[in-house]
Design a protein around this motif. Structure first.
Motif, PDB file in Angstrom:
ATOM      1  N   PHE A 135     -42.786 -18.949  24.080  1.00 43.97           N
ATOM      2  CA  PHE A 135     -42.738 -17.949  25.136  1.00 43.97           C
ATOM      3  C   PHE A 135     -41.330 -17.479  25.422  1.00 43.97           C
ATOM      4  CE2 PHE A 135     -47.103 -18.011  26.243  1.00 43.97           C
ATOM      5  CZ  PHE A 135     -47.544 -19.261  25.854  1.00 43.97           C
ATOM      6  N   THR A 136     -40.343 -18.264  25.042  1.00 48.38           N
ATOM      7  CA  THR A 136     -38.950 -17.868  25.243  1.00 48.38           C
ATOM      8  C   THR A 136     -38.142 -18.246  24.005  1.00 48.38           C
ATOM      9  OG1 THR A 136     -39.339 -18.675  27.485  1.00 48.38           O
ATOM     10  CG2 THR A 136     -37.172 -17.794  27.018  1.00 48.38           C
ATOM     11  N   PRO A 137     -38.235 -17.454  22.938  1.00 54.77           N
ATOM     12  CA  PRO A 137     -37.511 -17.814  21.713  1.00 54.77           C
ATOM     13  C   PRO A 137     -36.005 -17.757  21.891  1.00 54.77           C
ATOM     14  CG  PRO A 137     -39.032 -15.995  21.317  1.00 54.77           C
ATOM     15  CD  PRO A 137     -38.997 -16.220  22.773  1.00 54.77           C
ATOM     16  N   SER A 138     -35.546 -17.085  22.949  1.00 49.69           N
ATOM     17  CA  SER A 138     -34.104 -17.004  23.135  1.00 49.69           C
ATOM     18  C   SER A 138     -33.517 -18.358  23.508  1.00 49.69           C
ATOM     19  CB  SER A 138     -33.765 -15.973  24.206  1.00 49.69           C
ATOM     20  OG  SER A 138     -34.467 -16.265  25.389  1.00 49.69           O
ATOM     21  N   ASP A 139     -34.364 -19.336  23.814  1.00 49.14           N
ATOM     22  CA  ASP A 139     -33.851 -20.677  24.116  1.00 49.14           C
ATOM     23  C   ASP A 139     -33.088 -21.264  22.947  1.00 49.14           C
ATOM     24  OD1 ASP A 139     -36.491 -22.020  26.277  1.00 49.14           O
ATOM     25  OD2 ASP A 139     -34.829 -20.648  26.626  1.00 49.14           O
ATOM     26  N   ILE A 140     -33.477 -20.911  21.708  1.00 51.12           N
ATOM     27  CA  ILE A 140     -32.683 -21.377  20.574  1.00 51.12           C
ATOM     28  C   ILE A 140     -31.840 -20.246  20.006  1.00 51.12           C
ATOM     29  CG2 ILE A 140     -34.008 -23.349  19.767  1.00 51.12           C
ATOM     30  CD1 ILE A 140     -35.417 -21.454  17.856  1.00 51.12           C
ATOM     31  N   GLY A 141     -31.769 -19.133  20.744  1.00 55.26           N
ATOM     32  CA  GLY A 141     -30.905 -18.055  20.302  1.00 55.26           C
ATOM     33  C   GLY A 141     -31.584 -17.039  19.412  1.00 55.26           C
ATOM     34  N   GLN A 181     -23.422 -15.811  16.433  1.00 51.38           N
ATOM     35  CA  GLN A 181     -24.790 -15.405  16.118  1.00 51.38           C
ATOM     36  C   GLN A 181     -25.156 -15.843  14.712  1.00 51.38           C
ATOM     37  OE1 GLN A 181     -26.803 -14.209  18.407  1.00 51.38           O
ATOM     38  NE2 GLN A 181     -28.447 -14.282  16.915  1.00 51.38           N
ATOM     39  N   GLU A 182     -24.187 -15.793  13.784  1.00 53.54           N
ATOM     40  CA  GLU A 182     -24.465 -16.249  12.426  1.00 53.54           C
ATOM     41  C   GLU A 182     -24.838 -17.728  12.423  1.00 53.54           C
ATOM     42  OE1 GLU A 182     -25.042 -13.334  10.384  1.00 53.54           O
ATOM     43  OE2 GLU A 182     -24.904 -15.232   9.325  1.00 53.54           O
ATOM     44  N   LYS A 183     -24.089 -18.498  13.237  1.00 58.13           N
ATOM     45  CA  LYS A 183     -24.395 -19.944  13.305  1.00 58.13           C
ATOM     46  C   LYS A 183     -25.789 -20.152  13.847  1.00 58.13           C
ATOM     47  CE  LYS A 183     -20.610 -21.711  15.210  1.00 58.13           C
ATOM     48  NZ  LYS A 183     -19.754 -22.573  15.989  1.00 58.13           N
ATOM     49  N   ILE A 184     -26.122 -19.378  14.867  1.00 56.04           N
ATOM     50  CA  ILE A 184     -27.446 -19.513  15.470  1.00 56.04           C
ATOM     51  C   ILE A 184     -28.512 -19.131  14.452  1.00 56.04           C
ATOM     52  CG2 ILE A 184     -28.955 -18.613  17.240  1.00 56.04           C
ATOM     53  CD1 ILE A 184     -26.575 -18.321  19.035  1.00 56.04           C
ATOM     54  N   ASN A 185     -28.254 -18.033  13.735  1.00 52.37           N
ATOM     55  CA  ASN A 185     -29.243 -17.599  12.741  1.00 52.37           C
ATOM     56  C   ASN A 185     -29.439 -18.647  11.663  1.00 52.37           C
ATOM     57  OD1 ASN A 185     -29.658 -15.246  14.062  1.00 52.37           O
ATOM     58  ND2 ASN A 185     -28.406 -13.982  12.722  1.00 52.37           N
ATOM     59  N   ALA A 186     -28.338 -19.291  11.267  1.00 58.72           N
ATOM     60  CA  ALA A 186     -28.466 -20.328  10.246  1.00 58.72           C
ATOM     61  C   ALA A 186     -29.323 -21.473  10.782  1.00 58.72           C
ATOM     62  CB  ALA A 186     -27.081 -20.837   9.841  1.00 58.72           C
ATOM     63  N   ARG A 187     -29.131 -21.802  12.052  1.00 60.38           N
ATOM     64  CA  ARG A 187     -29.918 -22.888  12.636  1.00 60.38           C
ATOM     65  C   ARG A 187     -31.390 -22.521  12.682  1.00 60.38           C
ATOM     66  NH1 ARG A 187     -31.317 -25.492  17.563  1.00 60.38           N
ATOM     67  NH2 ARG A 187     -32.444 -27.253  16.679  1.00 60.38           N
ATOM     68  N   ILE A 188     -31.654 -21.260  13.000  1.00 58.39           N
ATOM     69  CA  ILE A 188     -33.046 -20.828  13.085  1.00 58.39           C
ATOM     70  C   ILE A 188     -33.684 -20.833  11.711  1.00 58.39           C
ATOM     71  CG2 ILE A 188     -34.497 -18.846  13.593  1.00 58.39           C
ATOM     72  CD1 ILE A 188     -32.670 -18.240  15.893  1.00 58.39           C
ATOM     73  N   ALA A 223     -35.885  -7.460  19.555  1.00 61.79           N
ATOM     74  CA  ALA A 223     -35.051  -8.194  20.501  1.00 61.79           C
ATOM     75  C   ALA A 223     -35.414  -7.801  21.928  1.00 61.79           C
ATOM     76  CB  ALA A 223     -33.581  -7.887  20.237  1.00 61.79           C
ATOM     77  N   PRO A 224     -35.201  -8.692  22.873  1.00 58.36           N
ATOM     78  CA  PRO A 224     -35.504  -8.323  24.251  1.00 58.36           C
ATOM     79  C   PRO A 224     -34.602  -7.177  24.707  1.00 58.36           C
ATOM     80  CG  PRO A 224     -34.589 -10.541  24.128  1.00 58.36           C
ATOM     81  CD  PRO A 224     -34.744 -10.058  22.751  1.00 58.36           C
ATOM     82  N   PRO A 225     -35.070  -6.356  25.643  1.00 53.09           N
ATOM     83  CA  PRO A 225     -34.257  -5.233  26.092  1.00 53.09           C
ATOM     84  C   PRO A 225     -32.984  -5.740  26.751  1.00 53.09           C
ATOM     85  CG  PRO A 225     -36.159  -5.527  27.506  1.00 53.09           C
ATOM     86  CD  PRO A 225     -36.346  -6.439  26.346  1.00 53.09           C
ATOM     87  N   VAL A 226     -31.996  -4.848  26.822  1.00 54.71           N
ATOM     88  CA  VAL A 226     -30.702  -5.270  27.356  1.00 54.71           C
ATOM     89  C   VAL A 226     -30.817  -5.692  28.810  1.00 54.71           C
ATOM     90  CG1 VAL A 226     -28.296  -4.587  27.520  1.00 54.71           C
ATOM     91  CG2 VAL A 226     -29.741  -3.581  25.785  1.00 54.71           C
ATOM     92  N   SER A 227     -31.837  -5.166  29.481  1.00 52.42           N
ATOM     93  CA  SER A 227     -31.964  -5.481  30.898  1.00 52.42           C
ATOM     94  C   SER A 227     -32.544  -6.859  31.141  1.00 52.42           C
ATOM     95  CB  SER A 227     -32.864  -4.437  31.569  1.00 52.42           C
ATOM     96  OG  SER A 227     -34.091  -4.388  30.874  1.00 52.42           O
ATOM     97  N   ALA A 228     -32.977  -7.527  30.077  1.00 55.92           N
ATOM     98  CA  ALA A 228     -33.586  -8.847  30.260  1.00 55.92           C
ATOM     99  C   ALA A 228     -32.516  -9.856  30.659  1.00 55.92           C
ATOM    100  CB  ALA A 228     -34.260  -9.279  28.957  1.00 55.92           C
ATOM    101  N   PRO A 229     -32.911 -10.946  31.317  1.00 52.49           N
ATOM    102  CA  PRO A 229     -31.917 -11.954  31.702  1.00 52.49           C
ATOM    103  C   PRO A 229     -31.282 -12.575  30.468  1.00 52.49           C
ATOM    104  CG  PRO A 229     -34.146 -12.707  32.171  1.00 52.49           C
ATOM    105  CD  PRO A 229     -34.242 -11.273  31.809  1.00 52.49           C
ATOM    106  N   PRO A 230     -30.047 -13.089  30.580  1.00 54.44           N
ATOM    107  CA  PRO A 230     -29.380 -13.672  29.413  1.00 54.44           C
ATOM    108  C   PRO A 230     -30.087 -14.938  28.962  1.00 54.44           C
ATOM    109  CG  PRO A 230     -28.116 -14.074  31.406  1.00 54.44           C
ATOM    110  CD  PRO A 230     -29.214 -13.156  31.786  1.00 54.44           C
ATOM    111  N   PRO A 231     -29.898 -15.342  27.703  1.00 58.34           N
ATOM    112  CA  PRO A 231     -30.616 -16.528  27.205  1.00 58.34           C
ATOM    113  C   PRO A 231     -30.232 -17.781  27.996  1.00 58.34           C
ATOM    114  CG  PRO A 231     -29.047 -15.721  25.579  1.00 58.34           C
ATOM    115  CD  PRO A 231     -29.104 -14.702  26.640  1.00 58.34           C
ATOM    116  N   ARG A 232     -31.195 -18.674  28.122  1.00 56.07           N
ATOM    117  CA  ARG A 232     -30.980 -19.881  28.901  1.00 56.07           C
ATOM    118  C   ARG A 232     -30.253 -20.912  28.053  1.00 56.07           C
ATOM    119  NH1 ARG A 232     -37.106 -20.388  31.138  1.00 56.07           N
ATOM    120  NH2 ARG A 232     -37.537 -21.213  29.069  1.00 56.07           N
ATOM    121  N   VAL A 233     -29.436 -21.706  28.696  1.00 55.75           N
ATOM    122  CA  VAL A 233     -28.693 -22.744  27.974  1.00 55.75           C
ATOM    123  C   VAL A 233     -29.086 -24.097  28.537  1.00 55.75           C
ATOM    124  CG1 VAL A 233     -26.447 -23.320  27.053  1.00 55.75           C
ATOM    125  CG2 VAL A 233     -26.809 -21.086  28.060  1.00 55.75           C
ATOM    126  N   PHE A 234     -29.190 -25.069  27.662  1.00 58.40           N
ATOM    127  CA  PHE A 234     -29.647 -26.394  28.083  1.00 58.40           C
ATOM    128  C   PHE A 234     -28.593 -27.439  27.783  1.00 58.40           C
ATOM    129  CE2 PHE A 234     -33.812 -25.092  29.177  1.00 58.40           C
ATOM    130  CZ  PHE A 234     -34.105 -24.053  28.328  1.00 58.40           C
TER     131      PHE A 234
END
Lengths: 448, 277
Positions: free
Chosen positions: A329-335, B67-74, B228-239
């Motif tokens: 539901f929130t794929p942005s959690d992993i970027g 972003q490249e690092k993130i893409n590699a992880r994905i 991708a989510p629209p620019v108006s969406a909240p920024p990605p969450r960090v854990f």
């Protein structure tokens, strides 16, 4: 072989039996159906679920092909090879070995799935938007290599339109598709949203979210490996843990608060109803992992180095239970730069005329193995409902058996001779008209 | 005084009067490089990571690398276990030659070691060159056919609704909203506060429109991807890396996120990558 005038191909009769293969990345759903059957009720009993993988264990030096996995006793460090990548059959060497073992070898007779390809029609599923080379290869293998008497390559989601309605509308006529259906397939490689009109795919509105059961299992493996216990080589174990303990939270923020231990100045009490102790199998004493409610005092027990206690590998799973499925539901959690499942559904709708929205939103069907996560459909319904205005009716149905539902649709389709004749290309027709003609027919483009 | 924030182009119009004003004058610096040297207003922890003398281009490059690092992880998350190369398909007992493939084509297919990414690249290349795949059209992002300038697209004139789309601008910037066919222009439908078009009673589309939808060619694999989510969406969450709660605290040295001082201590002790200062 381009023809100026599309002529009706020479009529050749269909084979009597049809093998329907829902060739998924994780499992193949396989079974027979026949248009000569008097009984056109769908029956999921005829569907066999076969693990679509070849696995090898370095510890035992044994290799398991497809359903041989059921006889495996030691899943430790089992390496898997999947012929299907991203929903398309890519590695035909292993896929052929699996098909031969399951359907064509003499050993298959005992399992009830044996067939003689020349006398059988094959309905093979694929994902939409397949690269042409992949389609060509599948066609080539099915007709030239295996030699099926009749063949049809269909988009897997179509099967759902022909299955018994999950909305409780009762049994329709075999081979008559549902009018409007929005299929959400939460599968192993990814999750797709496919709108179907009269059983045909509305191509411009198909959308795909690259998060599937595989992503969730790998994420869970990573989290547990970095936090507690090395599981990087244990695909099967991580998959079982995911199926045993993971669920979709209805309110992520609230659940995350409940299992936080607190900061230095802000001590919290962890809600132990969510935390779970998972006992990992070692395949000697403990054959199958299991979960039990968390016992805080066990930490003290462990510290005594298992004195007087049988050795057990314990993993404490708290927020991983719901933060892993949250990725859907929130794929942005992993970027990942994608909208979540609800956003993807809305993107798909946006590609359709507004007049169709109500029709599709009243007929949403959720299938796929990942949809079996507890709380998945409720969360989807809640989130989607909040994004839509009040005067739109939203009806979401969860297939009774999310894994075999599409297959049962294929079975009912194959019960109906007219419907079958429309999609199947017989071997003679193929030899007469060529593979380009056949590909266009599968796309619905030729008049012939 | 240099302008601190990136503003739209501001032009100083020449005025008639030039008064001799004491003290200061507005001056625009030609290359607007920010230099918050004595920036005493922001003493919070994040200061070290604020753009200290970084140009826009450098900031862009940094985020691209991230972003490249993130893409590699994905990609890793979405891949089957790499050890699968060690799984060998078992040979049949009778060792018959039939295992190798009955025709030259099938033999080639059976021995091919390609992965899906190879097929995808091939298709992208073919589409880029000719605008068609296998002699047939494919829909690009936004549900549009490739522009008329690409070879072969002119033959599409017979399918009117689609041909009309060819006139439209192809660059939708990856937005999921397609250019609607001009046959049925959407009336000014009211939107609610979330931007969703609300009208449960919109007219059912015409048969021509439905036929156009049904006969549309399939999307390219990359075009079918959720946007991708629209620019108006909240920024990605960090854990938090250690425990999984919200990542509210950033490590001063390496920038990793943790939730509280407790977890930060663990991070600095075991996991921080920058332990040699």
């Amino acid at each position: 072989m381009a023809r100026q005038k599309p002529q009706a191909p020479p009529f050749t009769s269909l084979q009597s039996r049809t093998l329907i293969l829902d060739n998924g990345a994780d499992t193949i759903k396989a079974g027979f159906s026949s248009h000569l059957d008097q009984d056109t009720k769908s029956s999921a009993d005829a569907c066999h679920i076969i693990p679509n993988s070849i696995s090898h264990s370095t510890r035992d030096r044994r290799t398991y092909v497809a359903s041989q996995l059921r006889s495996c006793l030691d899943f430790g460090e089992l390496a898997f090879r999947h012929p299907v990548e991203n929903g398309y059959i890519v590695n035909w060497e292993s896929q052929k070995a699996i098909w031969e073992y399951e359907f064509f070898d003499d050993g298959a007779k005992a399992r009830g799935l044996w067939c003689e390809p020349r006398e059988t029609n094959l309905i093979l599923t694929e994902q939409s938007s397949a690269p042409i080379a992949v389609q060509r290869q599948a066609d080539e293998m099915a007709i030239e290599e295996f030699g099926f008497g009749g063949y049809a390559r269909v988009v897997g989601a179509i099967g759902n339109a022909y299955a018994d309605s999950a909305f409780g509308n009762g049994e329709g006529e075999a081979g008559v598709p549902a009018e409007c259906l929005l299929v959400i397939d939460a599968g192993y490689s990814h999750t797709t949203v496919t709108p179907l009109l009269h059983g045909r795919v509305l191509q411009s509105a198909c959308r795909r979210l690259d998060i599937g059961g595989k992503t969730l299992t790998n994420q869970l493996k990573d989290l547990i490996s970095t936090r507690q216990f090395e599981l990087q080589k244990e695909d099967w174990m991580a998959n079982q843990i995911k199926q045993d303990v993971c669920y979709v939270s209805q309110d992520f923020d609230v659940d995350l608060e409940r299992v936080w231990k607190g900061g230095m100045t802000d001590r919290r009490r962890i809600d132990h109803s969510i935390v779970v102790d998972y006992v990992l199998p070692d395949y000697e004493e403990i054959k199958r992992g299991f979960a039990r409610p968390h016992d805080p005092s066990s930490a003290a027990r462990k510290r005594q180095l298992g004195i007087g206690m049988p050795r057990e590998d314990l993993v404490v799973i708290a927020n991983e239970r719901f933060s892993v499925p949250e990725l859907l539901f929130t794929p942005s959690d992993i970027g990942m730069q994608s909208e979540g499942l609800v956003g993807t559904i809305l993107q798909s709708l946006n590609a359709l005329p507004v007049g169709l929205w109500q029709a599709f939103l009243a007929n949403v069907l959720v299938v796929g193995g990942t949809s079996k996560l507890p709380g998945f459909v409720e969360r989807l319904e809640g989130d989607l409902r909040s994004r839509l205005s009040d005067d739109i009716v939203l009806r979401i149905a969860h297939a009774e058996n999310p894994i075999t539902h599409a297959w049962t649709g294929g079975q009912r389709l194959a019960h109906n001779e007219t419907a079958l004749k429309q999609i199947i290309v017989t071997r003679e027709e193929y030899l007469e008209n060529g593979d380009g003609w056949m590909r266009r027919k599968f796309l619905g483009k030729t008049g012939g | 005084m240099a302008l601190r924030f990136r503003t739209p182009h501001i032009e100083e119009l020449p005025t008639a009067q030039t008064k001799q004003a004491p003290g200061f004058a507005w001056v625009t610096v030609p290359s607007a490089v920010e230099k918050p040297a004595a920036d005493l207003s922001n003493k919070k922890r994040g200061t070290r990571f604020a753009a200290q003398g970084q140009t826009d281009a450098q900031k862009e490059a940094h985020s691209v690398r991230q972003q490249e690092k993130i893409n590699a992880r994905i990609r890793e998350l979405n891949s089957d276990n790499a050890r699968a190369g060690g799984v060998v398909v078992p040979k049949k007992e009778d060792g018959s030659a039939a295992g190798k493939g009955k025709t030259p084509n099938t033999r080639k297919i059976l021995s091919s070691m390609k992965h899906f990414s190879h097929y995808l690249d091939d298709e992208v290349a073919e589409f880029g060159l000719t605008g068609k795949v296998d002699g047939m059209d494919r829909l690009t992002e936004g549900g549009l056919l490739p522009a008329a300038s690409v070879a072969g697209a002119a033959q599409r004139a017979s399918k009117t609704p689609l041909a009309r789309r060819l006139q439209q601008d192809q660059s939708t910037g990856g937005s999921p909203r397609p250019a609607t066919p001009s046959a049925v222009p959407p009336a000014a439908t009211p939107t609610d506060d979330q931007g969703e078009v609300i009208d449960g009673n919109a007219p059912f589309p015409s048969q021509a429109e439905i036929d156009a939808l049904l006969n549309a060619p399939p999307l390219l694999y990359s075009a079918a991807r959720s946007a991708a989510p629209p620019v108006s969406a909240p920024p990605p969450r960090v854990f938090c890396e250690i425990c999984g709660y919200w990542g509210r605290v950033r490590c001063l040295k390496c920038g990793a996120r943790t939730c509280s001082v407790d977890c930060e201590t663990i991070h600095v002790a075991d996991r921080c990558l920058k332990f040699y200062a």
